[in-house]
Every structure is written in structure tokens, then in C-alpha cells.
Design an enzyme around this catalytic site. Structure first.
Site, PDB file in Angstrom:
ATOM      1  N   LYS A  14     -53.494  30.540 -12.157  1.00 14.98           N
ATOM      2  CA  LYS A  14     -54.475  29.702 -13.223  1.00 14.98           C
ATOM      3  C   LYS A  14     -54.708  28.336 -12.809  1.00 14.98           C
ATOM      4  CE  LYS A  14     -52.333  31.243 -16.722  1.00 14.98           C
ATOM      5  NZ  LYS A  14     -51.360  32.132 -16.073  1.00 14.98           N
ATOM      6  N   ARG A  88     -53.839  32.515 -25.487  1.00 12.84           N
ATOM      7  CA  ARG A  88     -53.023  33.446 -25.221  1.00 12.84           C
ATOM      8  C   ARG A  88     -52.515  34.493 -26.118  1.00 12.84           C
ATOM      9  NH1 ARG A  88     -50.266  29.496 -21.551  1.00 12.84           N
ATOM     10  NH2 ARG A  88     -48.503  30.455 -20.244  1.00 12.84           N
ATOM     11  N   ARG A 127     -42.248  27.697  -7.122  1.00 12.35           N
ATOM     12  CA  ARG A 127     -43.283  26.473  -7.757  1.00 12.35           C
ATOM     13  C   ARG A 127     -42.625  25.127  -7.837  1.00 12.35           C
ATOM     14  NH1 ARG A 127     -46.770  27.715 -13.004  1.00 12.35           N
ATOM     15  NH2 ARG A 127     -44.995  28.113 -13.755  1.00 12.35           N
ATOM     16  N   ARG A 160     -39.573  23.617 -12.781  1.00 16.26           N
ATOM     17  CA  ARG A 160     -39.652  23.866 -14.175  1.00 16.26           C
ATOM     18  C   ARG A 160     -38.688  24.749 -14.875  1.00 16.26           C
ATOM     19  NH1 ARG A 160     -46.126  25.618 -15.421  1.00 16.26           N
ATOM     20  NH2 ARG A 160     -44.774  26.820 -16.964  1.00 16.26           N
ATOM     21  N   ARG A 171     -41.238  35.863 -19.965  1.00 16.24           N
ATOM     22  CA  ARG A 171     -42.477  35.352 -19.947  1.00 16.24           C
ATOM     23  C   ARG A 171     -43.618  36.230 -19.696  1.00 16.24           C
ATOM     24  NH1 ARG A 171     -42.405  30.566 -16.224  1.00 16.24           N
ATOM     25  NH2 ARG A 171     -44.341  30.117 -16.606  1.00 16.24           N
TER      26      ARG A 171
HETATM   27  P1  ADP Z   1     -50.012  29.688 -13.318  1.00 14.57           P
HETATM   28  O1  ADP Z   1     -50.718  28.616 -13.723  1.00 14.57           O
HETATM   29  O2  ADP Z   1     -51.032  30.987 -13.578  1.00 14.57           O
HETATM   30  O3  ADP Z   1     -48.773  29.849 -14.063  1.00 14.57           O
HETATM   31  P2  ADP Z   1     -49.998  28.208 -10.695  1.00 14.57           P
HETATM   32  O4  ADP Z   1     -51.390  27.832 -10.343  1.00 14.57           O
HETATM   33  O5  ADP Z   1     -49.014  27.304 -11.300  1.00 14.57           O
HETATM   34  O6  ADP Z   1     -49.879  29.823 -11.832  1.00 14.57           O
HETATM   35  O7  ADP Z   1     -49.213  29.084  -9.367  1.00 14.57           O
HETATM   36  C1  ADP Z   1     -48.025  29.630  -9.450  1.00 14.57           C
HETATM   37  C2  ADP Z   1     -47.352  29.246  -8.102  1.00 14.57           C
HETATM   38  O8  ADP Z   1     -47.961  30.119  -7.103  1.00 14.57           O
HETATM   39  C3  ADP Z   1     -47.386  27.717  -7.791  1.00 14.57           C
HETATM   40  O9  ADP Z   1     -46.492  27.482  -6.839  1.00 14.57           O
HETATM   41  C4  ADP Z   1     -48.785  27.807  -6.663  1.00 14.57           C
HETATM   42  O10 ADP Z   1     -48.663  26.916  -5.749  1.00 14.57           O
HETATM   43  C5  ADP Z   1     -48.466  29.274  -6.251  1.00 14.57           C
HETATM   44  N1  ADP Z   1     -49.960  29.956  -5.933  1.00 14.57           N
HETATM   45  C6  ADP Z   1     -51.068  30.007  -6.781  1.00 14.57           C
HETATM   46  N2  ADP Z   1     -52.075  30.630  -6.333  1.00 14.57           N
HETATM   47  C7  ADP Z   1     -51.500  31.201  -5.142  1.00 14.57           C
HETATM   48  C8  ADP Z   1     -52.028  32.153  -4.311  1.00 14.57           C
HETATM   49  N3  ADP Z   1     -53.352  32.663  -4.203  1.00 14.57           N
HETATM   50  N4  ADP Z   1     -51.140  32.615  -3.229  1.00 14.57           N
HETATM   51  C9  ADP Z   1     -49.844  32.117  -3.021  1.00 14.57           C
HETATM   52  N5  ADP Z   1     -49.368  31.451  -3.829  1.00 14.57           N
HETATM   53  C10 ADP Z   1     -50.080  30.723  -4.995  1.00 14.57           C
HETATM   54  P1  AMP Z   2     -48.169  27.423 -18.663  1.00  9.83           P
HETATM   55  O1  AMP Z   2     -48.027  26.081 -18.083  1.00  9.83           O
HETATM   56  O2  AMP Z   2     -49.497  27.865 -19.079  1.00  9.83           O
HETATM   57  O3  AMP Z   2     -47.437  28.351 -17.887  1.00  9.83           O
HETATM   58  O4  AMP Z   2     -47.415  27.359 -20.136  1.00  9.83           O
HETATM   59  C1  AMP Z   2     -45.957  27.098 -20.470  1.00  9.83           C
HETATM   60  C2  AMP Z   2     -45.464  27.485 -21.785  1.00  9.83           C
HETATM   61  O5  AMP Z   2     -46.437  26.723 -22.673  1.00  9.83           O
HETATM   62  C3  AMP Z   2     -45.841  28.838 -22.211  1.00  9.83           C
HETATM   63  O6  AMP Z   2     -44.879  29.898 -21.833  1.00  9.83           O
HETATM   64  C4  AMP Z   2     -45.821  28.791 -23.760  1.00  9.83           C
HETATM   65  O7  AMP Z   2     -44.641  28.577 -24.171  1.00  9.83           O
HETATM   66  C5  AMP Z   2     -46.377  27.460 -23.902  1.00  9.83           C
HETATM   67  N1  AMP Z   2     -47.749  27.565 -24.267  1.00  9.83           N
HETATM   68  C6  AMP Z   2     -48.961  27.078 -23.104  1.00  9.83           C
HETATM   69  N2  AMP Z   2     -50.106  27.573 -23.705  1.00  9.83           N
HETATM   70  C7  AMP Z   2     -49.911  28.281 -24.891  1.00  9.83           C
HETATM   71  C8  AMP Z   2     -50.796  28.673 -25.610  1.00  9.83           C
HETATM   72  N3  AMP Z   2     -52.350  28.797 -25.604  1.00  9.83           N
HETATM   73  N4  AMP Z   2     -50.344  29.368 -26.747  1.00  9.83           N
HETATM   74  C9  AMP Z   2     -49.034  29.514 -26.889  1.00  9.83           C
HETATM   75  N5  AMP Z   2     -47.875  28.731 -26.174  1.00  9.83           N
HETATM   76  C10 AMP Z   2     -48.593  28.411 -25.116  1.00  9.83           C
END
Ligand code: ADP
Ligand code: AMP
Length: 218
Positions: A14, A88, A127, A160, A171
Site C-alpha cells: 500500500k 482499518r 522492508r 520497523r 498483524r
Molecule cells: P504496506 O504499506 O502495505 O505495509 P509496503 O508498501 O511498505 O507495504 O511494502 C512492504 C515491503 O514490500 C517493502 O519492503 C516494499 O519495498 C516491498 N514491496 C511493495 N510492493 C512490492 C511488490 N509489488 N513486489 C515486491 N516487493 C514489494
Molecule cells: P502501517 O504503517 O499502515 O503498517 O501501520 C502501522 C501500525 O500503525 C498498525 O499496525 C497499527 O498499530 C497502527 N495504525 C495505522 N493505521 C491505523 C488505523 N487506521 N487504525 C488503527 N491503527 C492504525
């Protein structure tokens, strides 16, 4: 204001997609990034969020809605937002619907990113995030030019705390219980498009841009 929502499990991509969309005219809003900023600054919200995030649990709907309303309250009429990680829970989705009615905002699409759990674990464990600008990398799939260093601003990359395997599993469980039901909620409203998020990053982006351009021309 107009909005699209990216919905999908942690690690589906995302944030990566939203960052790319921000270079295509969308304003990227990540509640996760906002919470991490509050933690960095050790605000009251940050102290509450730190524990919840570290435990792999959600932050309360009330606090999240306050953040969102503050963030979008002075949006321009024609501003297009991409929400990454919000809503969420069903409560957040319902409150956001009410907010849209109150502020004449329109929810355009909900893009559901489908991705298998095993791929997610691989993505999250590789990541790396820039300590300064929040840019997201992956050690294999989207590596920085120099290991451990952000290619944009040369600051350090970090892993992270919630990207550790046990927390990732928690999660994913929280996602299945509290967030996945939103797919049916938005399907009933005819807003959902499903994206195969197992494709490479550029392919995911191309799919989404094609879809959004089609939507704009309808
Ligand atoms: P989210 O925001 O849904 O938690 P991220 O965008 O942070 O996910 O992506 C999670 C990890 O996967 C990051 O290290 C990113 O670089 C990698 N990633 C994201 N999209 C892809 C993809 N289509 N293919 C491979 N790796 C990806
Ligand atoms: P993210 O960066 O989107 O993976 O979010 C990291 C963490 O932040 C999540 O695991 C939750 O603990 C908190 N968080 C982010 N967005 C929300 C949301 N919309 N509602 C509740 N918790 C959230």
C-alpha cells in the site's frame, strides 16, 4: 475532495503504491506514518501508539479519526487523496462515510491488494525505511543504490519494530479479523477493484494507473 482507499494486509504494498501515486497528482495520507511521527516526537498520542504498534495491535478508532479529520480538514475542493492504512475497522469506515457526507467529499474507489501470507512475510522481513523521509525499500525487491542508505537523502535506513516475524503474524491475524470485513462493506457500495499485488512493483502501479484513468474518463 476525492479519495481512493488502498486496502490490503500489512506488506501488500500500500505504502509503495501510494508513494508512486503521490507523483501522479494524489496526496498520500498514511496513518501509520503519522503515528510513527508522533512516536518520534513523543507526543501523548505517540506514547499510546508506540505500545500498540509494537504489540502489532490497532490504535483506537477515536484517535485515528482525530488524526484523519485534522489532516484532511483544509483540503482543496479538487484535491485527490490516497489513503494508505485507513480505514482499518468497520467503525472507521462508517465514520469516514459520515465525514464524506458532511464535507461533500467523494470516495471514488477502494483498491483491494491481494497478496499471499508467505509473500507478505518475505516482504515485511526485508522492508527497510528511511529514518528521515520515510521512503520504503526492500533489500531484494526494491533495494537502495547503497545498502543501508536512502537513495533520496542519504540518511540511514532502519527496520520497523513491528516487522519482526512474531509481530507480523499478529498483524496478519488483526487484519483478517478487523480489516478484511471492510472488503464486503465496500463491495456492497460497488467501490471495490481487486489488484493482484503479487506482481512486480511497476506492474502493480501500471495496473492501478490504468484503472484510475479509466475511472476518470467514465
Ligand atoms: P504496506 O504499506 O502495505 O505495509 P509496503 O508498501 O511498505 O507495504 O511494502 C512492504 C515491503 O514490500 C517493502 O519492503 C516494499 O519495498 C516491498 N514491496 C511493495 N510492493 C512490492 C511488490 N509489488 N513486489 C515486491 N516487493 C514489494
Ligand atoms: P502501517 O504503517 O499502515 O503498517 O501501520 C502501522 C501500525 O500503525 C498498525 O499496525 C497499527 O498499530 C497502527 N495504525 C495505522 N493505521 C491505523 C488505523 N487506521 N487504525 C488503527 N491503527 C492504525
Amino acid at each position: 475532495m476525492r479519495a481512493i482507499i488502498l486496502l490490503g494486509p500489512p506488506g501488500a504494498g500500500k505504502g509503495t503504491l501510494a508513494a508512486a501515486l503521490s507523483e501522479n497528482g494524489y496526496t498520500h495520507v498514511s496513518t501509520g506514518d503519522m503515528l510513527r511521527e508522533a512516536i518520534e516526537q513523543q507526543t501523548e498520542l505517540g506514547k499510546i501508539a508506540e505500545k500498540r504498534i509494537g504489540d502489532g495491535l490497532l490504535v483506537s478508532d477515536e484517535l485515528i479519526m482525530q488524526l484523519i479529520e485534522k489532516r484532511v480538514s483544509d483540503a482543496a475542493v479538487d484535491e485527490q487523496f490516497v489513503f494508505d492504512g485507513f480505514p482499518r475497522t468497520l467503525v472507521q469506515a462508517e465514520l469516514f462515510d459520515l465525514f464524506c457526507v458532511r464535507s461533500h467529499a467523494e470516495l471514488m474507489h477502494v483498491l483491494v491488494l491481494d497478496c499471499d501470507d508467505d509473500i507478505i512475510v518475505q516482504r515485511l522481513s526485508g522492508r527497510r525505511v528511511c529514518r528521515s523521509c520515510g521512503a520504503v525499500y526492500h533489500v531484494m525487491y526494491n533495494p537502495p543504490a547503497k545498502p543501508g542508505e536512502c537513495s533520496r537523502d542519504q540518511c540511514d535506513l532502519y527496520q520497523r519494530v513491528d516487522d519482526e516475524e512474531d509481530t507480523i503474524r499478529r498483524r496478519l491475524h488483526v487484519y483478517a479479523e478487523q480489516t478484511a470485513p471492510l472488503i464486503a462493506y465496500y463491495e456492497q457500495k460497488g467501490k471495490v477493484f481487486r489488484i493482484n499485488a503479487e506482481q512486480e512493483i511497476q506492474q502493480c502501479l501500471d495496473t492501478v494507473l490504468t484503472l484510475l484513468r479509466k475511472g476518470d474518463n467514465q
